[in-house]
Scaffold this motif. Structure first.
Motif, short mmCIF file in Angstrom:
data_model
loop_
_atom_site.label_atom_id
_atom_site.label_comp_id
_atom_site.label_asym_id
_atom_site.label_seq_id
_atom_site.Cartn_x
_atom_site.Cartn_y
_atom_site.Cartn_z
N ILE A 9 0.82 -1.21 0.00
CA ILE A 9 0.00 0.00 0.00
C ILE A 9 0.86 1.26 0.00
O ILE A 9 1.98 1.27 0.51
CB ILE A 9 -0.97 0.04 1.20
CG1 ILE A 9 -0.21 -0.03 2.53
CG2 ILE A 9 -2.00 -1.09 1.10
CD1 ILE A 9 -1.10 0.17 3.77
N PHE A 42 -9.04 1.50 5.37
CA PHE A 42 -8.29 0.32 4.93
C PHE A 42 -8.28 -0.74 6.03
O PHE A 42 -8.46 -1.93 5.77
CB PHE A 42 -6.86 0.70 4.55
CG PHE A 42 -6.04 -0.47 4.07
CD1 PHE A 42 -6.15 -0.94 2.77
CD2 PHE A 42 -5.17 -1.14 4.94
CE1 PHE A 42 -5.42 -2.04 2.34
CE2 PHE A 42 -4.44 -2.23 4.52
CZ PHE A 42 -4.56 -2.69 3.22
N LEU A 182 -4.03 -0.04 -2.99
CA LEU A 182 -3.53 -1.38 -2.71
C LEU A 182 -3.09 -2.07 -3.99
O LEU A 182 -3.82 -2.10 -4.98
CB LEU A 182 -4.63 -2.22 -2.04
CG LEU A 182 -4.37 -3.73 -1.92
CD1 LEU A 182 -3.20 -4.03 -1.00
CD2 LEU A 182 -5.63 -4.46 -1.46
N THR A 202 -8.72 0.87 -4.84
CA THR A 202 -9.16 1.81 -3.80
C THR A 202 -10.61 1.58 -3.41
O THR A 202 -11.27 2.48 -2.88
CB THR A 202 -8.99 3.28 -4.29
OG1 THR A 202 -9.70 3.45 -5.52
CG2 THR A 202 -7.53 3.63 -4.49
N HIS A 204 -11.81 0.14 -1.00
CA HIS A 204 -12.00 0.32 0.43
C HIS A 204 -12.17 1.78 0.82
O HIS A 204 -12.52 2.07 1.97
CB HIS A 204 -10.79 -0.27 1.19
CG HIS A 204 -9.47 0.15 0.63
ND1 HIS A 204 -8.90 -0.46 -0.47
CD2 HIS A 204 -8.62 1.14 1.00
CE1 HIS A 204 -7.74 0.13 -0.74
NE2 HIS A 204 -7.55 1.10 0.12
#
Length: 212
Positions: A9, A42, A182, A202, A204
């Motif tokens: 990340i 996250f 990520l 993305t 999340h």
């Protein structure tokens, strides 16, 4: 067949990111409110993942990004080889017209294959890749850590993703990134090959759209 899964990340947003100011490895900034919200989003999405260990750079914005996981008691290790590229004299400066021209010329040189060209009083992509290789060797030397979380930085991620997929560093800008994105990677010990399974994800962060 031994395999390692890596959740890679980029750190959450800082005020420097928001204002378009270069941080590099010389500006050790904190996450801003959005960055902390991204870190929590996250965490909420991936707290169920049984990570064996966390690896971070030497800069506190990566520590703050994974702090909710560390508070669970997960072991972590700082590897300064994961630090952002040093932008040298440009760090901490808001880009002006002349600075924008400097960056454009530099990026064009890198895209033309001159990845040994360093930033003014800073690093070249090749120098970053060389120090990253030491850190990745450290990470890969622990096959028992089958599932790990790695937090690092934008330009450094582009460089890393390029060389681990055996591509010339001149192609690094193909790897898109955003704050708290990520990349999910797998590494096969038998073939010594990395595979990118998820890129610049993305999903999340969707709940944070109203905060922008």
């Amino acid at each position: 067949m031994a395999q390692k899964i890596i959740y890679l990340i980029r750190h959450g947003e800082t005020d420097y990111n928001r204002r378009g100011i270069v941080q590099g490895s010389g500006v050790d900034s904190d996450l801003n409110d959005m960055g902390r919200a991204q870190a929590m989003a996250f965490f909420q999405a991936y707290q169920h993942v049984p990570f064996n260990k966390i690896y971070i750079s030497g800069l506190k914005r990566t520590y703050q990004t994974v702090e909710p996981f560390i508070e669970l008691g997960l072991p972590f290790e700082k590897l300064i080889g994961l630090n952002e590229i040093s932008w040298g004299t440009m760090e901490g400066k808001a880009p002006g017209n002349l600075d924008n021209e400097y960056y454009r010329t530099l990026i064009e040189a890198w895209e033309s294959g001159h990845t040994d060209q360093a930033t003014d009083k800073g690093e070249s992509p090749q120098q970053v890749a060389d120090r990253q290789k030491v850190s990745i060797d450290t990470i890969l030397s622990h096959p028992e850590e089958e599932l790990i979380l790695v937090a690092m930085h934008g330009r450094a991620m582009r460089i890393l993703l390029c060389w681990i997929t055996n591509q010339p560093l001149a192609k690094m800008d193909q790897f898109e990134h955003s704050n708290l994105c990520l990349y999910k990677l797998s590494y096969d010990y038998e073939s010594a090959q990395f595979t990118i399974e998820l890129a610049n994800d993305t999903a999340h962060l969707l709940s944070l759209a109203l905060m922008q």
